[in-house]
Design a protein around this motif. Sequence first.
Motif, PDB file in Angstrom:
ATOM      1  N   ASP A 189      48.188  11.740 -26.898  1.00  0.00           N
ATOM      2  CA  ASP A 189      47.675  11.720 -28.498  1.00  0.00           C
ATOM      3  C   ASP A 189      46.161  11.819 -28.706  1.00  0.00           C
ATOM      4  O   ASP A 189      45.281  11.119 -28.405  1.00  0.00           O
ATOM      5  CB  ASP A 189      48.467  11.060 -30.013  1.00  0.00           C
ATOM      6  N   LEU A 190      44.899  13.121 -28.326  1.00  0.00           N
ATOM      7  CA  LEU A 190      44.077  13.517 -28.015  1.00  0.00           C
ATOM      8  C   LEU A 190      44.042  13.829 -29.184  1.00  0.00           C
ATOM      9  O   LEU A 190      44.176  15.024 -29.452  1.00  0.00           O
ATOM     10  CB  LEU A 190      43.580  13.607 -26.264  1.00  0.00           C
ATOM     11  N   PRO A 191      42.358  14.164 -29.535  1.00  0.00           N
ATOM     12  CA  PRO A 191      41.752  14.785 -30.513  1.00  0.00           C
ATOM     13  C   PRO A 191      41.116  16.011 -29.456  1.00  0.00           C
ATOM     14  O   PRO A 191      40.825  15.753 -28.748  1.00  0.00           O
ATOM     15  CB  PRO A 191      40.473  14.186 -30.204  1.00  0.00           C
ATOM     16  N   ALA A 219      39.937  10.982 -22.553  1.00  0.00           N
ATOM     17  CA  ALA A 219      41.709  11.332 -21.521  1.00  0.00           C
ATOM     18  C   ALA A 219      41.402  10.642 -19.886  1.00  0.00           C
ATOM     19  O   ALA A 219      43.072  10.519 -20.366  1.00  0.00           O
ATOM     20  CB  ALA A 219      40.601  12.944 -21.438  1.00  0.00           C
ATOM     21  N   GLY A 220      40.458  10.593 -19.270  1.00  0.00           N
ATOM     22  CA  GLY A 220      40.777   9.785 -18.229  1.00  0.00           C
ATOM     23  C   GLY A 220      41.495   8.463 -18.748  1.00  0.00           C
ATOM     24  O   GLY A 220      42.862   7.693 -17.769  1.00  0.00           O
ATOM     25  N   PHE A 221      41.292   7.559 -19.336  1.00  0.00           N
ATOM     26  CA  PHE A 221      41.526   6.479 -19.871  1.00  0.00           C
ATOM     27  C   PHE A 221      43.041   6.942 -20.820  1.00  0.00           C
ATOM     28  O   PHE A 221      44.235   6.213 -19.627  1.00  0.00           O
ATOM     29  CB  PHE A 221      41.790   5.810 -21.459  1.00  0.00           C
ATOM     30  N   MET A 222      43.660   7.855 -21.550  1.00  0.00           N
ATOM     31  CA  MET A 222      45.051   7.814 -21.826  1.00  0.00           C
ATOM     32  C   MET A 222      45.913   8.647 -20.780  1.00  0.00           C
ATOM     33  O   MET A 222      47.003   7.824 -20.463  1.00  0.00           O
ATOM     34  CB  MET A 222      45.355   8.794 -22.964  1.00  0.00           C
ATOM     35  N   VAL A 223      45.449   9.493 -19.635  1.00  0.00           N
ATOM     36  CA  VAL A 223      46.163  10.165 -18.447  1.00  0.00           C
ATOM     37  C   VAL A 223      46.743   8.497 -18.054  1.00  0.00           C
ATOM     38  O   VAL A 223      47.965   8.566 -17.334  1.00  0.00           O
ATOM     39  CB  VAL A 223      45.391  10.841 -17.790  1.00  0.00           C
TER      40      VAL A 223
END
Length: 182
Positions: A152-154, A162-166
Amino acid sequence: MRVTSVVVGLALAGALATPAIAQDFKLTSPSVAEGAPLSPAQVFKGFGCDGGNTSPHLSWSNAPTGTKSFAVTAYDPDAPTGSGWWHWNVVNIPATISELAAGASGSKAVPAGASELKNDYGVAGFGGACPPPGEVHRYVFTVYALGVEKLDLPQDASNALAGFMVRANSIGKASITAVYTR
Protein backbone atom coordinates in the motif's frame (compact mmCIF):
# COMPACT_ATOMS: atom_id res chain seq x y z
CA MET A 1 21.59 -35.90 35.78
CA ARG A 2 19.52 -32.74 35.52
CA VAL A 3 22.12 -31.05 33.22
CA THR A 4 22.14 -34.11 30.95
CA SER A 5 18.33 -34.00 30.67
CA VAL A 6 18.42 -30.31 29.74
CA VAL A 7 21.14 -30.87 27.11
CA VAL A 8 19.28 -33.83 25.60
CA GLY A 9 16.03 -31.84 25.65
CA LEU A 10 17.63 -28.87 23.89
CA ALA A 11 19.25 -31.12 21.30
CA LEU A 12 15.93 -32.85 20.61
CA ALA A 13 14.10 -29.51 20.34
CA GLY A 14 16.73 -28.23 17.92
CA ALA A 15 16.46 -31.34 15.78
CA LEU A 16 12.68 -31.14 15.64
CA ALA A 17 12.75 -27.40 14.84
CA THR A 18 15.10 -27.90 11.89
CA PRO A 19 13.08 -27.77 8.67
CA ALA A 20 13.46 -30.37 5.98
CA ILE A 21 16.35 -29.63 3.66
CA ALA A 22 15.19 -27.14 1.05
CA GLN A 23 16.96 -25.13 -1.57
CA ASP A 24 17.61 -21.50 -0.77
CA PHE A 25 15.82 -18.58 -2.41
CA LYS A 26 18.19 -17.65 -5.22
CA LEU A 27 18.73 -14.76 -7.64
CA THR A 28 20.61 -15.41 -10.89
CA SER A 29 21.44 -13.33 -13.93
CA PRO A 30 23.27 -13.58 -17.24
CA SER A 31 23.65 -9.76 -17.07
CA VAL A 32 25.27 -9.26 -13.65
CA ALA A 33 27.49 -11.52 -11.56
CA GLU A 34 28.57 -11.54 -7.94
CA GLY A 35 31.69 -9.37 -7.51
CA ALA A 36 32.08 -8.76 -11.25
CA PRO A 37 32.07 -5.38 -13.01
CA LEU A 38 28.82 -4.24 -14.59
CA SER A 39 28.76 -4.24 -18.38
CA PRO A 40 28.35 -1.00 -20.37
CA ALA A 41 24.69 -2.00 -20.88
CA GLN A 42 23.99 -1.35 -17.17
CA VAL A 43 25.80 2.03 -17.10
CA PHE A 44 23.80 5.27 -17.04
CA LYS A 45 23.66 7.56 -20.07
CA GLY A 46 24.18 11.04 -18.63
CA PHE A 47 26.00 12.68 -15.71
CA GLY A 48 29.25 12.12 -17.65
CA CYS A 49 28.56 8.42 -18.25
CA ASP A 50 27.81 6.90 -21.65
CA GLY A 51 26.20 3.50 -21.17
CA GLY A 52 23.16 1.65 -22.40
CA ASN A 53 21.09 2.35 -19.26
CA THR A 54 19.47 -1.08 -19.70
CA SER A 55 17.96 -2.99 -16.81
CA PRO A 56 19.58 -6.41 -16.36
CA HIS A 57 17.96 -9.80 -16.82
CA LEU A 58 17.16 -11.17 -13.36
CA SER A 59 15.55 -14.48 -12.47
CA TRP A 60 14.79 -16.07 -9.14
CA SER A 61 13.87 -19.50 -7.86
CA ASN A 62 12.87 -21.35 -4.69
CA ALA A 63 10.79 -18.53 -3.22
CA PRO A 64 9.77 -19.10 0.38
CA THR A 65 6.41 -20.70 1.13
CA GLY A 66 3.84 -17.97 1.62
CA THR A 67 5.23 -15.63 -1.05
CA LYS A 68 2.40 -13.48 -2.40
CA SER A 69 4.44 -10.97 -4.46
CA PHE A 70 7.98 -9.80 -5.16
CA ALA A 71 9.93 -6.55 -5.17
CA VAL A 72 13.20 -5.94 -7.03
CA THR A 73 15.70 -3.23 -6.13
CA ALA A 74 19.07 -2.01 -7.37
CA TYR A 75 20.96 0.04 -4.81
CA ASP A 76 24.40 1.67 -4.54
CA PRO A 77 25.36 1.87 -0.85
CA ASP A 78 28.60 3.70 -1.74
CA ALA A 79 27.07 6.81 -3.34
CA PRO A 80 28.33 9.97 -1.62
CA THR A 81 24.84 11.07 -0.54
CA GLY A 82 24.62 9.94 3.06
CA SER A 83 21.80 7.60 2.06
CA GLY A 84 23.13 5.67 -0.95
CA TRP A 85 21.51 5.77 -4.39
CA TRP A 86 18.43 3.89 -5.58
CA HIS A 87 18.86 2.80 -9.20
CA TRP A 88 15.71 0.70 -9.49
CA ASN A 89 12.70 -0.20 -7.41
CA VAL A 90 9.95 -2.45 -8.78
CA VAL A 91 7.14 -3.39 -6.42
CA ASN A 92 3.99 -5.52 -6.56
CA ILE A 93 5.43 -8.11 -8.94
CA PRO A 94 2.91 -10.99 -8.94
CA ALA A 95 3.98 -14.21 -7.21
CA THR A 96 3.56 -16.08 -10.53
CA ILE A 97 6.51 -14.15 -12.03
CA SER A 98 10.07 -15.42 -11.59
CA GLU A 99 12.10 -13.16 -13.86
CA LEU A 100 12.49 -9.73 -15.43
CA ALA A 101 13.97 -9.75 -18.93
CA ALA A 102 16.92 -7.55 -19.88
CA GLY A 103 15.57 -4.16 -20.86
CA ALA A 104 12.21 -4.80 -19.15
CA SER A 105 12.29 -1.47 -17.34
CA GLY A 106 10.01 1.09 -18.90
CA SER A 107 8.46 -1.44 -21.28
CA LYS A 108 5.50 -3.80 -21.48
CA ALA A 109 7.85 -6.50 -20.20
CA VAL A 110 7.28 -5.18 -16.67
CA PRO A 111 4.58 -7.55 -15.38
CA ALA A 112 0.99 -6.32 -15.24
CA GLY A 113 0.23 -5.00 -11.77
CA ALA A 114 3.87 -4.19 -10.97
CA SER A 115 5.02 -0.60 -10.48
CA GLU A 116 8.41 0.98 -11.14
CA LEU A 117 9.12 3.82 -8.74
CA LYS A 118 11.20 6.90 -9.50
CA ASN A 119 14.89 6.18 -9.09
CA ASP A 120 17.26 8.72 -7.56
CA TYR A 121 17.84 10.22 -11.02
CA GLY A 122 14.18 11.28 -10.78
CA VAL A 123 12.80 8.96 -13.48
CA ALA A 124 10.53 5.94 -13.03
CA GLY A 125 12.43 2.80 -13.95
CA PHE A 126 16.03 1.65 -14.10
CA GLY A 127 18.91 4.12 -13.95
CA GLY A 128 22.35 2.64 -14.56
CA ALA A 129 25.62 2.99 -12.67
CA CYS A 130 27.51 6.28 -12.78
CA PRO A 131 29.78 6.70 -9.77
CA PRO A 132 32.13 9.66 -9.40
CA PRO A 133 35.33 9.14 -11.46
CA GLY A 134 37.95 6.98 -9.75
CA GLU A 135 35.57 5.42 -7.20
CA VAL A 136 34.58 1.75 -7.14
CA HIS A 137 30.95 1.35 -6.15
CA ARG A 138 28.87 -1.71 -5.30
CA TYR A 139 25.51 -2.27 -7.01
CA VAL A 140 23.25 -4.57 -5.01
CA PHE A 141 20.46 -6.21 -7.03
CA THR A 142 17.94 -7.79 -4.67
CA VAL A 143 14.68 -9.67 -5.08
CA TYR A 144 12.44 -9.73 -2.03
CA ALA A 145 9.72 -12.33 -1.47
CA LEU A 146 6.81 -10.56 0.19
CA GLY A 147 4.03 -11.98 2.34
CA VAL A 148 1.47 -9.52 0.89
CA GLU A 149 -0.01 -9.36 -2.60
CA LYS A 150 0.31 -5.59 -2.88
CA LEU A 151 2.19 -2.93 -0.97
CA ASP A 152 0.00 0.00 0.00
CA LEU A 153 2.17 2.82 -1.37
CA PRO A 154 1.21 6.23 -2.71
CA GLN A 155 1.85 6.73 -6.42
CA ASP A 156 4.77 9.08 -5.70
CA ALA A 157 6.29 6.95 -2.91
CA SER A 158 9.92 7.67 -2.10
CA ASN A 159 12.46 4.87 -2.27
CA ALA A 160 12.92 5.18 1.50
CA LEU A 161 9.20 4.59 2.11
CA ALA A 162 9.13 1.72 -0.39
CA GLY A 163 12.23 0.23 1.22
CA PHE A 164 10.57 0.38 4.62
CA MET A 165 7.41 -1.31 3.35
CA VAL A 166 9.35 -3.95 1.39
CA ARG A 167 11.47 -4.87 4.39
CA ALA A 168 8.48 -4.84 6.76
CA ASN A 169 6.71 -7.40 4.54
CA SER A 170 9.72 -9.45 3.42
CA ILE A 171 9.76 -13.19 4.11
CA GLY A 172 12.98 -13.79 2.16
CA LYS A 173 15.52 -12.12 -0.08
CA ALA A 174 18.30 -12.96 -2.50
CA SER A 175 20.98 -10.61 -3.87
CA ILE A 176 23.79 -10.23 -6.38
CA THR A 177 26.37 -7.51 -5.77
CA ALA A 178 28.29 -6.24 -8.81
CA VAL A 179 30.78 -3.39 -8.99
CA TYR A 180 31.57 -0.52 -11.33
CA THR A 181 34.17 2.24 -11.64
CA ARG A 182 34.99 4.79 -14.30
